[in-house]
Design an enzyme around this catalytic site. Structure first.
Site, short mmCIF file in Angstrom:
data_model
loop_
_atom_site.label_atom_id
_atom_site.label_comp_id
_atom_site.label_asym_id
_atom_site.label_seq_id
_atom_site.Cartn_x
_atom_site.Cartn_y
_atom_site.Cartn_z
N ASP A 114 0.81 -1.22 0.00
CA ASP A 114 0.00 0.00 0.00
C ASP A 114 0.84 1.27 0.00
OD1 ASP A 114 -2.32 -1.49 0.01
OD2 ASP A 114 -2.38 -1.62 2.19
N GLN A 149 -1.66 -9.22 -7.37
CA GLN A 149 -0.82 -8.02 -7.36
C GLN A 149 0.16 -7.98 -6.20
OE1 GLN A 149 -3.63 -4.52 -6.54
NE2 GLN A 149 -4.93 -6.29 -6.27
#
Lengths: 412, 412
Positions: free
Chosen positions: B148, B305
């Site tokens: 993130d 991902q």
């Protein structure tokens, strides 16, 4: 008497794959190397573009820099564009012949799946039926591609090996991802394949090779039973490892032939109040959540599985180029109405294939599912015979060229 | 006076990434190279495993064959397993200290995201508050990881570059896949990121580099407006190319702060009649279908991902190893209660970082969103400043070892 020089035209059709441009590269190479072929036209968006005379001269891209062919071979999807069109009746074909005359086409190559082979069948059939009308002599050659691996006669289809390699590679990675927690959890991976489970079967490869792969596999070749499914999952969950990974073909069906996935959702509580279609992964996810109650998520490999050139199989890319080149050779030998095929050599310790041609009529519109002797008797999907069949097709890695961190693709 | 030899313990926590094992490899290398560290314990499933004394001796895997570290560094997810646990109050920490005594631990390394940094903060804070009680001297070092990229102080987080490279690579491939047809169509790609849009912003990279990337980008940093969204899409659809590709963070919110995705579906017509959660991709897909009426599909990159080691960024993997090694050096220098950070060197033509440490208290529990000066004023998401920031992080490819067609992973 020397041969008259004629032009060639090549098109791509149907769903994209990671290898369809490799076959295009093979066709181009074959044409460039022949002194009997002059211009190589690419039809934009398949036969649709040909009918609109939307043609591009391909030679100029490669004559000066043959390495561009290597780049093209590792570019995903269809560089010439694609279409979903089937050629219709004689009237349409007559117009196509006018264009074949206009552009002095002697060789017509069409790379695609079942619909494309149907086009080759119709064009060559028309030529045969009208042999007395003095039509120009055009050799129509179909070269297969589909990640579904569901065409007949050929041992396997170009494009399948790369998609299978992506599935096997990704399944191993997903399993590692799942293995980090101690809480019981189910992960459902939805893989492409409406009528044949070949690509989903590739989820068995990483399990076989490393132990990290699908614990359960559901294929369109076997009717889906809700109770059996829940029992299978519960049994796996009661084992030593807390996570269960399931591979499922998008096209699995109930015994009555209706699809388990792709149901229309209505009246649900989304912020816009619309209807929505959902795939089999989501359907099974909700089934596990409700019947078993453990954590469950679904992952749809979606278009990624068919366009992941960065991890394409070298075997697949090399073979796809060769079968494209062979298509040109067969056309130059005078063959027409043929689909190019692979035959796996038996009595060989190592994997070897030879290329041959087969009347396209005997392959068009037939879906080849996984044969019964490749299926396992339990819920693990496929047996070692199927593993042996799939393994060589995913082998080898290509020298992908990266620039600034991402692969370089060929641009028309 | 020679230092007393002590043991080290290392753990991994939070969501898996493609780089968390690279950092583990760095910590192990740092420990192996120090003559002040004896045994290196790995805690299975983070602090949860440590509290259960579920420890594994790591030295034996690498002492004889240091190349195993390279394999570990390219294995996705957490080789030691992970957990989602936050350490609680003093009572729990007292028990942890008993175990630190029991195993003669002098160095405690914890690789993870915000929760993990919170654990390091609590443990070091306890040591500080009880400095007069003759507690054993343990150096607590946190090493960040999260795809993130939303931790404070550090220029970027290990794991982000690899996930961003996967997103950029995949977006280019998806765009090629979309480009083959002439019919107007919208493809929505849902990318991870609940509170910060860093990973979704990486969808702008392939657009910038090759023209094949997201046409529109929606981030949690900007409130989502349905009308604007439809206008944006219609405008792009009226352009010269028939396909529009949209990247969207899973965490986009309406102006009132409610999530656009993750709505509960009820009463829908699925074959089992269950409820289901849906993500923002599906929600926007149905919105486009209803309001614009063109073909629309959504693709969720999902866990792929974060675990796609086969296409990890070399920059990220190298840095992740280095920051792990640096963590050991800083602990040996006597630092504790610190998180290791990257600082990007200014006044340098090429990308260069240096590693430093920062009090973990000043970073724990802060979410760093994309700053306003990185956001574009239009719907393209981010500006060139953000591109310049992201670009070096995805660069370079690793020498992944393949066997039988799939990557070889390290197995504990």
């Amino acid at each position: 008497m020397p041969f008259e020089k004629m032009n060639a035209v090549v098109g791509q059709s149907g769903g994209p794959t990671a290898a369809i441009n490799a076959t295009l590269a093979g066709v181009i190479k074959g044409c460039l190397e022949s002194d009997r072929i002059d211009e190589i036209y690419g039809m934009k968006n398949g036969i649709e573009g040909f009918e609109k005379e939307d043609l591009v001269s391909l030679g100029k891209y490669f004559e000066k820099d043959i390495r561009q062919l290597d780049l093209l071979a590792l570019t995903p999807a269809a560089a010439l564009g694609s279409c979903r069109k089937k050629v219709g009746g004689d009237e349409e074909i007559e117009k196509i012949y006018e264009l074949l005359d206009k552009y002095n086409i002697g060789y017509f190559f069409y790379i695609g799946g079942n619909d494309s082979m149907d086009t080759i069948a119709k064009l060559s059939d028309y030529a045969e039926r009208n042999a007395d009308k003095g039509l120009r002599d055009v050799k129509f050659i179909g070269i297969p591609k589909t990640i579904d691996n569901d065409l007949g006669v050929t041992d396997h289809t170009p494009g399948y090996g790369s998609a299978a390699k992506f599935v096997a590679t990704t399944m191993q990675e997903i399993c590692r991802d799942c293995a980090v927690y101690t809480k019981k959890a189910v992960t459902i991976v939805e893989i492409m394949g409406r009528d044949a489970g070949w690509l989903t079967a590739a989820a068995a490869l990483s399990k076989y090779l490393t132990g990290m792969g699908a614990d359960l596999i559901y294929l369109p070749e076997k009717p889906f039973d809700e109770e059996c499914f829940i029992k299978d999952v519960e049994k796996k969950l009661s084992g030593t490892k807390p996570y269960v990974v399931i591979a499922v073909s998008e096209g699995i069906k109930f015994a009555d032939g209706s699809y388990v996935g792709a149901k229309k959702l209505t009246n649900y509580d989304d912020p816009f109040g619309h209807t929505m279609l959902t795939g089999v992964g989501k359907v099974l996810e909700s089934l596990v959540s409700e019947k078993i109650g453990c954590k469950c998520r679904s992952v749809e490999l979606n278009v990624l599985q068919r366009c992941a050139s960065h991890v394409a199989s070298k075997c697949d890319i090399d073979e796809s180029r060769k079968i494209g080149e062979a298509g040109v050779k067969y056309a130059l030998k005078g063959e027409t109405g043929k689909m190019m095929c692979f035959r796996r050599l038996k009595n060989s310790d190592v994997y070897r294939v030879e290329i041959f041609s087969e009347s396209v009529k005997s392959v068009a519109n037939i879906v080849r599912a996984i044969p019964a002797n490749f299926l396992s008797s339990d819920s693990s999907g496929v047996n070692d015979k199927c593993i042996d069949y799939m393994l060589p097709l995913i082998k080898g890695e290509n020298a992908v060229i990266y620039e600034d961190g991402i692969p370089v693709h060929f641009e028309l």
